[in-house]
Structures are given as structure tokens and as C-alpha cells.
Design a protein around this motif. Structure first.
Motif, short mmCIF file in Angstrom:
data_model
loop_
_atom_site.label_atom_id
_atom_site.label_comp_id
_atom_site.label_asym_id
_atom_site.label_seq_id
_atom_site.Cartn_x
_atom_site.Cartn_y
_atom_site.Cartn_z
N GLY A 109 130.13 51.75 -63.91
CA GLY A 109 129.43 52.45 -64.98
C GLY A 109 128.70 53.68 -64.49
N ALA A 110 128.32 54.50 -65.45
CA ALA A 110 127.58 55.72 -65.15
C ALA A 110 126.14 55.37 -64.79
N PRO A 111 125.51 56.21 -63.97
CA PRO A 111 124.08 56.00 -63.73
C PRO A 111 123.34 56.09 -65.08
N SER A 112 122.38 55.23 -65.27
CA SER A 112 121.70 55.16 -66.55
C SER A 112 120.36 54.47 -66.37
N PRO A 113 119.39 54.80 -67.23
CA PRO A 113 118.13 54.05 -67.20
C PRO A 113 118.35 52.55 -67.45
N ARG A 114 119.48 52.20 -68.02
CA ARG A 114 119.78 50.79 -68.29
C ARG A 114 119.72 49.94 -67.02
N TRP A 115 120.03 50.55 -65.89
CA TRP A 115 120.14 49.78 -64.65
C TRP A 115 118.84 49.73 -63.87
N PRO A 133 118.70 34.80 -88.96
CA PRO A 133 120.10 35.17 -88.78
C PRO A 133 120.36 36.69 -88.81
N LEU A 134 119.73 37.42 -89.71
CA LEU A 134 119.96 38.87 -89.72
C LEU A 134 119.40 39.53 -88.47
N GLU A 135 118.33 38.99 -87.94
CA GLU A 135 117.79 39.52 -86.69
C GLU A 135 118.77 39.31 -85.55
N LEU A 136 119.44 38.18 -85.54
CA LEU A 136 120.44 37.92 -84.50
C LEU A 136 121.61 38.90 -84.62
N VAL A 137 122.06 39.17 -85.83
CA VAL A 137 123.15 40.14 -86.03
C VAL A 137 122.75 41.50 -85.46
N LYS A 138 121.57 41.95 -85.82
CA LYS A 138 121.10 43.26 -85.32
C LYS A 138 120.96 43.23 -83.80
N HIS A 139 120.44 42.13 -83.27
CA HIS A 139 120.29 42.00 -81.82
C HIS A 139 121.64 42.14 -81.12
N LEU A 140 122.66 41.46 -81.62
CA LEU A 140 123.97 41.51 -80.96
C LEU A 140 124.57 42.91 -81.04
N ARG A 141 124.35 43.60 -82.12
CA ARG A 141 124.82 44.99 -82.20
C ARG A 141 124.15 45.82 -81.10
N TYR A 142 122.85 45.64 -80.94
CA TYR A 142 122.12 46.40 -79.92
C TYR A 142 122.47 45.94 -78.50
N VAL A 143 122.81 44.68 -78.34
CA VAL A 143 123.25 44.21 -77.02
C VAL A 143 124.48 45.01 -76.59
N GLU A 144 125.45 45.14 -77.49
CA GLU A 144 126.66 45.92 -77.15
C GLU A 144 126.30 47.39 -76.91
N LEU A 145 125.42 47.94 -77.72
CA LEU A 145 124.98 49.33 -77.53
C LEU A 145 124.35 49.50 -76.16
N ARG A 146 123.45 48.59 -75.78
CA ARG A 146 122.75 48.70 -74.49
C ARG A 146 123.70 48.57 -73.30
N TRP A 147 124.63 47.61 -73.37
CA TRP A 147 125.49 47.37 -72.22
C TRP A 147 126.66 48.33 -72.13
N ILE A 148 127.23 48.74 -73.24
CA ILE A 148 128.40 49.61 -73.19
C ILE A 148 128.02 51.08 -73.27
N GLU A 149 127.34 51.50 -74.32
CA GLU A 149 127.04 52.93 -74.48
C GLU A 149 125.93 53.40 -73.56
N TRP A 150 124.78 52.77 -73.61
CA TRP A 150 123.64 53.18 -72.80
C TRP A 150 123.87 52.85 -71.34
N GLY A 151 124.45 51.67 -71.10
CA GLY A 151 124.68 51.24 -69.73
C GLY A 151 125.95 51.82 -69.15
N PHE A 152 127.09 51.22 -69.45
CA PHE A 152 128.35 51.61 -68.82
C PHE A 152 128.66 53.09 -69.02
N GLN A 153 128.53 53.60 -70.23
CA GLN A 153 128.86 55.00 -70.48
C GLN A 153 127.73 55.96 -70.10
#
Length: 169
Positions: free
Chosen positions: A124-130, A53-73
Motif C-alpha cells: 500500500g501507499a504511505p498513509s496516515p492510516r499506518w 444495526p444502521l450504525e454497524l452498516v455505516k461502520h462497515l462502509r467506513y472500515v472499507e474506506l479506511r483500509w482500502i482508500e485511505w490505507g492501501f491507496q
């Protein structure tokens, strides 16, 4: 804090508000379910896949980080895959339930701010995410986030139920 389900008939200021409400709802479901688990259930797994369960919590935090900050922004976020060790999710022994839940909520507040300050058609901005592809519009990113949360909340429902915690929907 448990938020009510964002019923489709509830008034909303627009589609962005609908996305934000669903993300907030699912995020708080994760928080409530993990908060209800005894300490002994947080770091071990009841599933053949082996996630805790704690791994899932951390994963979801990073999912948002990857898609919004690293990706979209398009921001440099250091290690966007910091929720993983090899191909597995992981938490270190010093990471606590409260720290991980607080980080999830903080990331969620950032997501809310970004979503409510942009039109959903904003690309979104160009990013290595894409991986060299054209960045998608915010609305497509949000569809992905909603499905990711909904899927993982369902997984967590099963784990919490197996651990003797409250039943999911």
C-alpha cells in the motif's frame, strides 16, 4: 440479492477473486439482514454495548474506506472516522437505511475494483492510516477486512434473531 457462500471447492481465477467473493458475500449478508429488520429495530440496540444495526452498516462502509482508500491507496478521504462520534458508532437521524446500504455497496464496488486491478503482493501507499509503520501488502489488508466482516455478520445474526428476524447460519 443474496449471494451463495463462496465454497472453497468453487473455481476462482485466483486468490484476489477468492477475497472479493468472500467480501461480497459478507457485505450482502449485512444488506439482507438489515433489510429484513423492521424500521423500529434499525436505530436502537438490543445489546449492552449499545450499537444499532444502521450504525454497524455505516461502520462497515467506513472500515472499507479506511483500509482500502485511505490505507492501501493512500487517498485523502476527508474524515476517515466519519462513522464515529467520540468512541461510538453513530448515524444521524436523516441517514436512511437505503442510503446507508447503497453507500456500503458503492464502497464495496470500489474495493472490488481495487482488488482485481492489483497484485495481492502490492504494498500500500504511505498513509496516515499506518501511523508511521510500513504499509502492508494488499493481501494482509484483505485478510483484515474478511475477518472484520465475518465477525460483524455474526454480531448482526444475533441482533436480527433477537428482533425476531430470520435466523443466521
Amino acid at each position: 440479492m443474496t449471494l451463495p457462500f463462496p465454497e472453497p471447492t468453487g473455481p476462482a481465477a485466483g486468490r484476489a477473486e477468492v477475497f472479493v467473493r468472500y467480501l461480497d458475500y459478507f457485505r450482502e449478508q449485512v444488506v439482507a439482514k438489515v433489510a429484513a429488520l423492521p424500521e423500529a429495530e434499525l436505530r436502537g440496540s438490543r445489546l449492552p454495548s449499545g450499537w444499532a444495526p444502521l450504525e454497524l452498516v455505516k461502520h462497515l462502509r467506513y472500515v472499507e474506506l479506511r483500509w482500502i482508500e485511505w490505507g492501501f491507496q493512500g487517498r485523502d478521504v476527508g474524515d476517515p472516522w466519519g462513522d464515529r462520534h467520540g468512541q461510538r458508532w453513530h448515524v444521524v437521524p436523516t441517514e436512511t437505511r437505503q442510503e446507508l446500504l447503497d453507500a456500503l455497496r458503492t464502497q464495496g464496488a470500489h474495493t472490488r475494483t481495487v482488488v482485481l486491478s492489483h497484485d495481492l503482493s502490492t504494498v500500500g501507499a504511505p498513509s496516515p492510516r499506518w501511523d508511521g509503520a510500513e504499509p502492508p501488502p494488499l493481501e494482509r489488508v484483505l485478510f483484515h477486512l474478511v475477518q472484520e466482516y465475518a465477525r460483524h455478520v455474526g454480531h448482526l445474526d444475533i441482533v436480527v434473531e433477537l428482533a425476531g428476524g430470520p435466523l443466521g447460519e
